[in-house]
Design a protein around this motif. Structure first.
Motif, PDB file in Angstrom:
ATOM      1  N   LEU A 159       0.868  -0.961   0.085  1.00 33.83           N
ATOM      2  CA  LEU A 159       0.035  -0.028  -0.318  1.00 33.83           C
ATOM      3  C   LEU A 159       0.712   1.250   0.229  1.00 33.83           C
ATOM      4  O   LEU A 159       1.667   1.357   0.747  1.00 33.83           O
ATOM      5  CB  LEU A 159      -1.073   0.221   1.295  1.00 33.83           C
ATOM      6  N   PRO A 160       0.932   1.507  -1.320  1.00 36.20           N
ATOM      7  CA  PRO A 160       1.403   3.179  -1.416  1.00 36.20           C
ATOM      8  C   PRO A 160       1.326   4.048   0.298  1.00 36.20           C
ATOM      9  O   PRO A 160       0.523   4.082   1.357  1.00 36.20           O
ATOM     10  CB  PRO A 160       1.157   3.775  -1.996  1.00 36.20           C
ATOM     11  N   ALA A 161       2.212   4.942   0.636  1.00 37.78           N
ATOM     12  CA  ALA A 161       1.998   5.952   1.954  1.00 37.78           C
ATOM     13  C   ALA A 161       1.232   6.195   1.541  1.00 37.78           C
ATOM     14  O   ALA A 161       0.730   7.510   2.740  1.00 37.78           O
ATOM     15  CB  ALA A 161       3.522   6.730   1.965  1.00 37.78           C
ATOM     16  N   GLU A 162       0.830   7.158   0.532  1.00 35.58           N
ATOM     17  CA  GLU A 162      -0.645   8.185   0.571  1.00 35.58           C
ATOM     18  C   GLU A 162      -1.000   7.556   0.711  1.00 35.58           C
ATOM     19  O   GLU A 162      -2.426   8.525   0.960  1.00 35.58           O
ATOM     20  CB  GLU A 162      -0.014   9.233  -1.086  1.00 35.58           C
ATOM     21  N   GLN A 163      -1.974   6.371   0.559  1.00 35.73           N
ATOM     22  CA  GLN A 163      -2.747   5.703   0.910  1.00 35.73           C
ATOM     23  C   GLN A 163      -3.622   5.300   1.864  1.00 35.73           C
ATOM     24  O   GLN A 163      -4.121   5.216   2.448  1.00 35.73           O
ATOM     25  CB  GLN A 163      -3.563   4.593  -0.572  1.00 35.73           C
ATOM     26  N   ARG A 164      -1.776   5.158   2.719  1.00 32.62           N
ATOM     27  CA  ARG A 164      -1.864   4.689   4.517  1.00 32.62           C
ATOM     28  C   ARG A 164      -2.852   5.945   5.010  1.00 32.62           C
ATOM     29  O   ARG A 164      -3.020   5.793   5.877  1.00 32.62           O
ATOM     30  CB  ARG A 164      -0.804   4.289   4.717  1.00 32.62           C
ATOM     31  N   SER A 165      -2.285   6.959   4.123  1.00 32.80           N
ATOM     32  CA  SER A 165      -2.543   8.284   5.673  1.00 32.80           C
ATOM     33  C   SER A 165      -3.490   8.881   4.292  1.00 32.80           C
ATOM     34  O   SER A 165      -4.051   9.921   4.994  1.00 32.80           O
ATOM     35  CB  SER A 165      -1.116   9.506   4.624  1.00 32.80           C
ATOM     36  N   SER A 166      -4.701   8.426   3.960  1.00 31.20           N
ATOM     37  CA  SER A 166      -5.630   8.982   3.498  1.00 31.20           C
ATOM     38  C   SER A 166      -6.970   8.221   4.608  1.00 31.20           C
ATOM     39  O   SER A 166      -8.154   8.311   4.211  1.00 31.20           O
ATOM     40  CB  SER A 166      -6.263   8.218   2.095  1.00 31.20           C
ATOM     41  N   LEU A 167      -5.794   7.335   5.653  1.00 28.83           N
ATOM     42  CA  LEU A 167      -7.284   6.997   6.537  1.00 28.83           C
ATOM     43  C   LEU A 167      -8.304   7.997   7.246  1.00 28.83           C
ATOM     44  O   LEU A 167      -7.547   9.540   7.056  1.00 28.83           O
ATOM     45  CB  LEU A 167      -6.730   6.447   7.933  1.00 28.83           C
ATOM     46  N   ILE A 168      -8.930   7.603   7.662  1.00 24.21           N
ATOM     47  CA  ILE A 168      -9.916   9.618   8.611  1.00 24.21           C
ATOM     48  C   ILE A 168      -8.997   9.799   9.919  1.00 24.21           C
ATOM     49  O   ILE A 168      -8.456   9.193  10.280  1.00 24.21           O
ATOM     50  CB  ILE A 168     -11.020   8.866   9.861  1.00 24.21           C
ATOM     51  N   THR A 169      -8.550  10.630   9.956  1.00 26.78           N
ATOM     52  CA  THR A 169      -7.388  11.465  10.120  1.00 26.78           C
ATOM     53  C   THR A 169      -7.628  12.412  11.478  1.00 26.78           C
ATOM     54  O   THR A 169      -9.022  13.202  10.918  1.00 26.78           O
ATOM     55  CB  THR A 169      -6.409  12.400   9.537  1.00 26.78           C
ATOM     56  N   ILE A 170      -7.826  12.498  12.949  1.00 23.28           N
ATOM     57  CA  ILE A 170      -7.869  12.924  13.569  1.00 23.28           C
ATOM     58  C   ILE A 170      -6.953  13.449  14.337  1.00 23.28           C
ATOM     59  O   ILE A 170      -6.125  12.960  14.788  1.00 23.28           O
ATOM     60  CB  ILE A 170      -8.974  12.455  15.069  1.00 23.28           C
ATOM     61  N   LYS A 171      -6.282  15.592  14.398  1.00 26.98           N
ATOM     62  CA  LYS A 171      -5.561  15.068  15.012  1.00 26.98           C
ATOM     63  C   LYS A 171      -5.974  16.828  15.894  1.00 26.98           C
ATOM     64  O   LYS A 171      -6.887  16.687  16.376  1.00 26.98           O
ATOM     65  CB  LYS A 171      -5.455  16.403  13.476  1.00 26.98           C
ATOM     66  N   GLY A 172      -4.642  17.097  16.469  1.00 24.14           N
ATOM     67  CA  GLY A 172      -4.991  17.021  17.786  1.00 24.14           C
ATOM     68  C   GLY A 172      -3.417  17.602  18.639  1.00 24.14           C
ATOM     69  O   GLY A 172      -2.558  17.804  17.258  1.00 24.14           O
ATOM     70  N   GLN A 173      -3.214  18.372  19.540  1.00 23.67           N
ATOM     71  CA  GLN A 173      -2.120  18.694  20.517  1.00 23.67           C
ATOM     72  C   GLN A 173      -1.122  17.595  21.322  1.00 23.67           C
ATOM     73  O   GLN A 173      -2.280  17.121  22.138  1.00 23.67           O
ATOM     74  CB  GLN A 173      -1.899  20.340  21.085  1.00 23.67           C
ATOM     75  N   ILE A 174      -0.351  17.736  21.790  1.00 26.25           N
ATOM     76  CA  ILE A 174      -0.287  17.456  23.408  1.00 26.25           C
ATOM     77  C   ILE A 174      -0.886  17.778  24.049  1.00 26.25           C
ATOM     78  O   ILE A 174      -0.760  19.312  24.618  1.00 26.25           O
ATOM     79  CB  ILE A 174       1.993  17.764  22.790  1.00 26.25           C
ATOM     80  N   GLY A 175      -0.530  17.224  25.419  1.00 28.01           N
ATOM     81  CA  GLY A 175      -1.411  17.896  26.488  1.00 28.01           C
ATOM     82  C   GLY A 175      -3.391  17.250  26.583  1.00 28.01           C
ATOM     83  O   GLY A 175      -3.678  17.242  27.610  1.00 28.01           O
ATOM     84  N   GLU A 176      -3.911  17.129  25.330  1.00 28.44           N
ATOM     85  CA  GLU A 176      -5.356  17.165  24.662  1.00 28.44           C
ATOM     86  C   GLU A 176      -5.317  15.767  24.737  1.00 28.44           C
ATOM     87  O   GLU A 176      -4.603  15.113  24.151  1.00 28.44           O
ATOM     88  CB  GLU A 176      -6.007  18.224  24.238  1.00 28.44           C
TER      89      GLU A 176
END
Length: 228
Positions: A54-71
Motif C-alpha cells: 500500500l503506497p504511503a499516500e493511501q496509508r495516510s488517507s485514513l480518517i485523521t483526527i488531529k490534536g495537540q500534546i496534553g489534550e
C-alpha cells in the motif's frame, strides 16, 4: 470363375472417438467455469498483494483526527493523550531473563508518554507503520527495535472506559525533532480498512522549543524504573 469380393473395412477407431467426444455445449460450460475460477483467484491475489504494498499516500488517507500534546484526541474507535515527551541519549531494556541493559544511540531517543482508551471494543497497538513519528518533511520513523516491547505501550490491552498508560520509544536524528507529530492508528488485518481512524498529535516541538528540547536531552532515561 468365382469372383472374389473384398470384405468391407470397418472403422472402429473413428467410430469410437466420435461416440466419446464431449458435446460442444458441455465444452463451453467447462471452459467458462475454469475461467471464472482463475478470475476469482487472480482478484484475491491482487487484494492480498495490495495489503502489503500500500503506497504511503493511501496509508495516510485514513480518517485523521488531529490534536495537540496534553489534550485528548478522540476518534470513533479509540482516544489517546500524549502527556509528555522526553529526549535521551540512552535508555534501558530487558532481555528474556529480565536482565536490565543500557542501550545508547548517536542520535536521540524520543520517549512519548501516552494514555489510551477505547470506545467499544478492546484494542492493542502494534509496532510498525501504524505507529510512527512523522517529521515536517514527511519522513516516518517507526518505534525502535532496541527496546523490549514489554516495557512499552505495545504490551497493554486497552479496554473501553479504562485509561491505560504506556510509552512509545523512537530513535531519530536530531533534524527530525522540529515539527514532529505522533501518528497512531489501530492495527489492520489483511484487508485495509479505509474507514479506520488515526490520531495525529502535534508534539509542540518547533523553533526554539525544539532546540531547547534537544539541548536538554537526558543522558539516561530508565524505562524499567518508570514502569514501576
Amino acid at each position: 470363375m468365382m469372383a472374389v469380393t473384398q470384405p468391407e473395412t470397418s472403422r472402429p477407431a473413428r467410430h469410437s472417438a466420435e461416440t466419446h467426444r464431449r458435446p460442444p455445449g458441455k465444452r463451453r460450460l467447462g471452459a467458462r467455469f475454469v475461467a471464472a475460477v482463475v478470475g476469482v483467484a487472480l482478484a484475491a491475489a491482487a487484494v492480498y498483494a495490495q495489503t502489503f504494498a500500500l503506497p504511503a499516500e493511501q496509508r495516510s488517507s485514513l480518517i485523521t483526527i488531529k490534536g495537540q500534546i496534553g489534550e485528548v484526541v478522540e476518534t470513533h474507535r479509540f482516544s489517546i493523550k500524549v502527556s509528555s515527551m522526553t529526549a535521551a541519549l540512552a535508555v534501558d531494556t530487558t532481555d528474556y531473563g529480565d536482565q536490565v541493559t543500557k542501550v545508547g544511540t548517536s542520535n536521540l531517543f524520543l520517549v512519548a508518554d501516552i494514555s489510551v482508551t477505547t470506545a467499544n471494543e478492546p484494542m492493542r497497538l502494534s509496532p510498525g507503520p501504524n505507529v510512527v513519528l512523522l517529521t515536517r518533511d514527511g519522513r516516518r520513523y517507526q518505534t525502535t527495535d532496541k527496546v523490549n516491547q514489554s516495557l512499552t505501550a505495545f504490551n497493554r490491552h486497552y479496554q473501553p472506559g479504562f485509561w491505560s498508560r504506556g510509552v512509545l520509544v523512537f530513535e531519530v536524528p536530531k533534524d527530525a525533532v522540529s515539527g514532529a507529530r505522533l501518528v497512531v492508528a489501530p492495527p489492520t488485518g489483511f484487508i485495509t480498512d479505509y474507514s479506520a481512524p488515526e490520531a495525529e498529535i502535534d508534539l509542540g516541538l518547533s523553533g526554539g522549543t525544539a532546540r531547547r528540547f534537544i539541548a536538554q536531552a537526558e543522558d539516561y532515561y530508565s524505562l524499567v524504573s518508570n514502569m514501576r
